[in-house]
Design a protein around this motif. Structure first.
Motif, mmCIF file in Angstrom:
data_model
loop_
_atom_site.group_PDB
_atom_site.id
_atom_site.type_symbol
_atom_site.label_atom_id
_atom_site.label_comp_id
_atom_site.label_asym_id
_atom_site.label_seq_id
_atom_site.Cartn_x
_atom_site.Cartn_y
_atom_site.Cartn_z
ATOM 1 N N GLU A 111 -30.771 -55.755 6.219
ATOM 2 C CA GLU A 111 -29.331 -55.111 5.859
ATOM 3 C C GLU A 111 -28.474 -56.317 6.080
ATOM 4 O O GLU A 111 -28.723 -57.403 6.946
ATOM 5 N N LYS A 159 -28.746 -53.239 1.658
ATOM 6 C CA LYS A 159 -29.887 -52.728 2.404
ATOM 7 C C LYS A 159 -30.935 -52.660 1.444
ATOM 8 O O LYS A 159 -31.034 -52.018 0.316
ATOM 9 N N ILE A 192 -25.911 -49.001 6.042
ATOM 10 C CA ILE A 192 -25.841 -50.200 7.034
ATOM 11 C C ILE A 192 -25.226 -49.666 8.310
ATOM 12 O O ILE A 192 -24.557 -48.788 8.698
#
Length: 227
Positions: free
Chosen positions: A219, A72, A60
């Motif tokens: 994310e 994510k 991320i």
């Protein structure tokens, strides 16, 4: 004779000393060069390390605060590449792991520890929605629920299934249609709507792939469940 012998000895000693001096100078130069190369390389490596961007969990873009879990995820790409779900640097579902399938892919995570609990996929094109409904009903309070579509995740969805997913915090599930791409992260027992949801409609005028929209990715940082 003694004088000549002594002279030869002096010459031999002088040659030996001269040879030793030359060798030591050359060796010292090489040592200095090698050490200089080593130190220069170390400095370059250190500089490279200092300029290289840090890597965060699941890849991320920024680190999560304390008492949060990094995640994510991505939906499937058409009917070719399966979805991917990662939590706390642990890939829970992906095509590489060979545990994804057509329909809605679901990963369950312990809301207190971040540990994975279960992964399943439910075929919403050629399958039966009943097992999916039973699965949704069995999820325990405090469980983090992550979902991603692959190929088609909506055809067999009925009102009961959509209502159960909405209770996990989804707002887009009521509008999820044939071959839409959708990713969602919510939780059982959530009191508000989840901020973690992405949805893109299947539209022949805007689709990236023939018959399917582009992949949706997401994310973020999931708050840890507190007692």
């Amino acid at each position: 004779m003694r004088i000549a012998g002594a002279a030869k000895l002096v010459v031999v000693v002088a040659i030996f000393l001269l040879t030793f001096y030359v060798i030591s100078q050359v060796f010292e130069i090489k040592m200095d060069a090698n050490l200089g190369h080593i130190f220069a390389r170390s400095a370059l490596d250190a500089a490279a390390r200092s300029t290289k961007p840090p890597r965060y969990k699941c890849g991320i873009s920024k680190a999560c605060p304390e008492k949060h879990f990094a995640f994510k995820m991505a939906s499937g790409a058409a009917n070719v590449v399966g979805p991917k779900i990662c939590v706390e640097d642990n890939v829970l579902m992906s095509g590489v792991k060979n545990n994804v399938g057509r329909g809605i892919n679901v990963a369950l995570v312990n809301g207190k520890t971040g540990e994975p609990l279960d992964t399943k996929f439910f075929d919403m094109w050629g399958g039966d929605v009943a097992p999916f409904i039973e699965f949704l009903k069995s999820i325990q309070d405090g469980t983090i629920v992550l979902m991603g579509t692959y190929d088609d995740g909506a055809t067999k969805l009925n009102e009961e299934a959509r209502k159960l997913i909405a209770e996990l915090g989804s707002t887009s599930i009521t509008n999820l249609g044939f071959r839409d791409n959708w990713v969602f992260c919510g939780g059982k027992g959530i009191k508000t709507k989840s901020p973690f949801e992405q949805h893109i409609k299947n539209n022949k005028d805007t689709n990236k792939y023939e018959g399917w929209p582009e992949v949706v990715e997401m994310e973020g940082c999931i708050p840890q469940k507190q007692d």
